[in-house]
Design a protein around this motif. Sequence first.
Motif, short mmCIF file in Angstrom:
data_model
loop_
_atom_site.label_atom_id
_atom_site.label_comp_id
_atom_site.label_asym_id
_atom_site.label_seq_id
_atom_site.Cartn_x
_atom_site.Cartn_y
_atom_site.Cartn_z
N LYS A 46 0.85 -1.20 0.00
CA LYS A 46 0.00 0.00 0.00
C LYS A 46 0.88 1.25 0.00
O LYS A 46 2.04 1.20 0.40
CB LYS A 46 -0.91 0.01 1.23
CG LYS A 46 -1.99 -1.03 1.16
CD LYS A 46 -3.02 -0.78 2.22
CE LYS A 46 -4.17 -1.76 2.03
NZ LYS A 46 -5.22 -1.53 2.99
N LYS A 65 -0.74 3.45 4.34
CA LYS A 65 -1.95 4.28 4.40
C LYS A 65 -3.15 3.44 3.98
O LYS A 65 -3.02 2.47 3.25
CB LYS A 65 -1.84 5.45 3.42
CG LYS A 65 -0.78 6.46 3.73
CD LYS A 65 -0.85 7.54 2.66
CE LYS A 65 0.17 8.61 2.83
NZ LYS A 65 0.03 9.63 1.77
N THR A 66 -4.32 3.87 4.42
CA THR A 66 -5.54 3.26 3.92
C THR A 66 -5.78 3.79 2.51
O THR A 66 -5.14 4.76 2.09
CB THR A 66 -6.75 3.63 4.81
OG1 THR A 66 -6.93 5.04 4.78
CG2 THR A 66 -6.54 3.16 6.24
N GLU A 67 -6.71 3.17 1.79
CA GLU A 67 -6.98 3.63 0.43
C GLU A 67 -7.75 4.95 0.39
O GLU A 67 -7.73 5.66 -0.59
CB GLU A 67 -7.77 2.56 -0.34
CG GLU A 67 -6.86 1.55 -1.02
CD GLU A 67 -6.93 0.20 -0.36
OE1 GLU A 67 -8.03 -0.25 -0.06
OE2 GLU A 67 -5.86 -0.40 -0.15
N LYS A 119 -5.49 5.72 9.75
CA LYS A 119 -5.12 4.49 10.45
C LYS A 119 -4.06 4.81 11.50
O LYS A 119 -3.11 5.55 11.23
CB LYS A 119 -4.58 3.46 9.46
CG LYS A 119 -4.24 2.15 10.11
CD LYS A 119 -3.88 1.11 9.10
CE LYS A 119 -3.60 -0.18 9.84
NZ LYS A 119 -3.49 -1.30 8.96
N GLU A 140 -8.98 -0.39 11.93
CA GLU A 140 -9.18 -0.93 10.59
C GLU A 140 -10.50 -0.45 10.00
O GLU A 140 -10.68 -0.43 8.81
CB GLU A 140 -9.17 -2.47 10.64
CG GLU A 140 -7.81 -3.05 10.92
CD GLU A 140 -6.81 -2.80 9.82
OE1 GLU A 140 -7.20 -2.71 8.65
OE2 GLU A 140 -5.62 -2.70 10.16
N PRO A 186 -12.08 5.60 10.02
CA PRO A 186 -10.79 6.30 10.10
C PRO A 186 -10.74 7.33 11.24
O PRO A 186 -11.76 7.88 11.65
CB PRO A 186 -10.68 7.01 8.75
CG PRO A 186 -12.06 7.09 8.23
CD PRO A 186 -12.82 5.95 8.82
#
Length: 172
Positions: A24, A45-47, A70, A87, A90
Amino acid sequence: MKAEIMKRKPFIARIQRNYGEPNKPGLFVKFTDSRHKKWIGRFAKTEEEGLCRVIDNQHSSLCLVIANGKGYLLDIEKQTLLNEFNEGDPIISALHTTNPNYFVAGTGNSIFLIDQEGRLKEILPDFAVEGFNLKSQQENMVSGWLESSINQFENAIFFKVDLSNFNLTLNY
């Protein structure tokens, strides 16, 4: 101890630690420990787009890194990850408190309190919330505002969390 988000991506060879999923996109943070030794960490990072922030603690080696919402709690001295959380919803706001010493993170529907051993305490209200926006600490209380359907989203609702007994109090 000090931590700061790097504005430019470093050379791959300079990254000492990878946290989260390696495939990611990453947030790069430069750390300086108590012996002034510098090292770089990469945090997955998260998407989704979200809060990117680093909160260090002058009185301990703990640091909270938030990468697109996150959370990563780590020990700067040991370069170890103590806890990886959130998870789901956010993180949208965060701060560090003193006396008691916590990292506090507000998400869309809850508040996380993280103590100096890395333990999480989650405060979940018994009604729907659209985001906890943390603002400040006064004595042993953290305050901020939230939005919720309990008042048809007409105005922000101010809240306080007592850090000694973890009670959430609303002012609306």
